[in-house]
Enzyme design. Sequence first.
Site, PDB file in Angstrom:
ATOM      1  N   GLY A  46      55.342 -24.886   9.744  1.00 44.06           N
ATOM      2  CA  GLY A  46      54.579 -25.796   9.154  1.00 44.06           C
ATOM      3  C   GLY A  46      53.869 -25.722   7.576  1.00 44.06           C
ATOM      4  N   GLN A  51      49.715 -25.893  -0.449  1.00 47.41           N
ATOM      5  CA  GLN A  51      51.359 -24.621  -1.040  1.00 47.41           C
ATOM      6  C   GLN A  51      52.439 -26.006  -1.826  1.00 47.41           C
ATOM      7  OE1 GLN A  51      51.975 -24.202   4.056  1.00 47.41           O
ATOM      8  NE2 GLN A  51      53.307 -23.080   2.463  1.00 47.41           N
ATOM      9  N   CYS A  90      56.990 -17.339   5.832  1.00 44.38           N
ATOM     10  CA  CYS A  90      55.668 -18.309   4.850  1.00 44.38           C
ATOM     11  C   CYS A  90      56.440 -19.352   3.813  1.00 44.38           C
ATOM     12  CB  CYS A  90      54.608 -17.795   4.775  1.00 44.38           C
ATOM     13  SG  CYS A  90      53.675 -19.079   3.769  1.00 44.38           S
ATOM     14  N   LEU A  91      56.864 -20.539   3.865  1.00 43.12           N
ATOM     15  CA  LEU A  91      57.650 -21.507   2.740  1.00 43.12           C
ATOM     16  C   LEU A  91      56.938 -20.632   1.969  1.00 43.12           C
ATOM     17  CD1 LEU A  91      57.918 -24.720   4.370  1.00 43.12           C
ATOM     18  CD2 LEU A  91      59.786 -23.269   4.180  1.00 43.12           C
ATOM     19  N   HIS A 132      47.673 -19.746  10.451  1.00 44.32           N
ATOM     20  CA  HIS A 132      48.283 -19.389   9.347  1.00 44.32           C
ATOM     21  C   HIS A 132      48.120 -20.756   8.946  1.00 44.32           C
ATOM     22  CE1 HIS A 132      52.463 -18.667   7.931  1.00 44.32           C
ATOM     23  NE2 HIS A 132      52.186 -19.355   6.937  1.00 44.32           N
ATOM     24  N   GLU A 133      48.339 -22.361   9.053  1.00 41.92           N
ATOM     25  CA  GLU A 133      48.147 -23.146   7.573  1.00 41.92           C
ATOM     26  C   GLU A 133      46.582 -23.257   7.610  1.00 41.92           C
ATOM     27  OE1 GLU A 133      51.159 -24.144   6.660  1.00 41.92           O
ATOM     28  OE2 GLU A 133      52.091 -23.396   8.479  1.00 41.92           O
ATOM     29  N   HIS A 136      45.892 -20.975   5.211  1.00 41.14           N
ATOM     30  CA  HIS A 136      45.802 -21.325   4.000  1.00 41.14           C
ATOM     31  C   HIS A 136      45.252 -21.998   3.085  1.00 41.14           C
ATOM     32  CE1 HIS A 136      50.643 -20.330   3.298  1.00 41.14           C
ATOM     33  NE2 HIS A 136      50.873 -20.774   4.219  1.00 41.14           N
TER      34      HIS A 136
HETATM   35 ZN    ZN Z   1      52.468 -20.775   5.248  1.00 42.26          ZN
END
Ligand code: ZN
Length: 152
Positions: A46, A51, A90-91, A132-133, A136
Amino acid sequence: MAIRNIYKIGDETLRSVSRPVTEFDESLSVLIDDMIDTLIRADGAGLAAPQIGVLKRVFVATFDGGKTFVEAVNPVIVKAKGKRVAAEGCLSIPRVWEKVERPRHVVVEAFDRHGEPIVLKADGFEASCFCHEIDHLDGILFTDKSIKPERK
Ligand code: ZN
């Protein structure tokens, strides 16, 4: 379509609250396509717009290794049920995996890139990913919520 730079923890942008999308125009489509390209390149599940430095309430996700994509604009969790604890990454926080408690089932209302309302129902990993997304979009990172291992 383009690969965008993924912002890493420590950048202010990741701590900012994103604004709702009001214009469902070509620039939104370009943003979503770029997010999908970036997610494929990063081999993640995701990606949320902040991000890549864009403070708009948009996320994309894939659960089949990049064959199909979920895209959600202005997502809102309208129903959450149960509990599930699982490790997340997480990226924007490379090489960190920590356990987080999330709802086991969620229902998310959102819009597609054309402004059509959509309803996303998710369980388990997919439910955690959506939560999670959406976090963000409010400047929340999973490490804020993670169950830290006991120190000896
Ligand atoms: Zn993340």
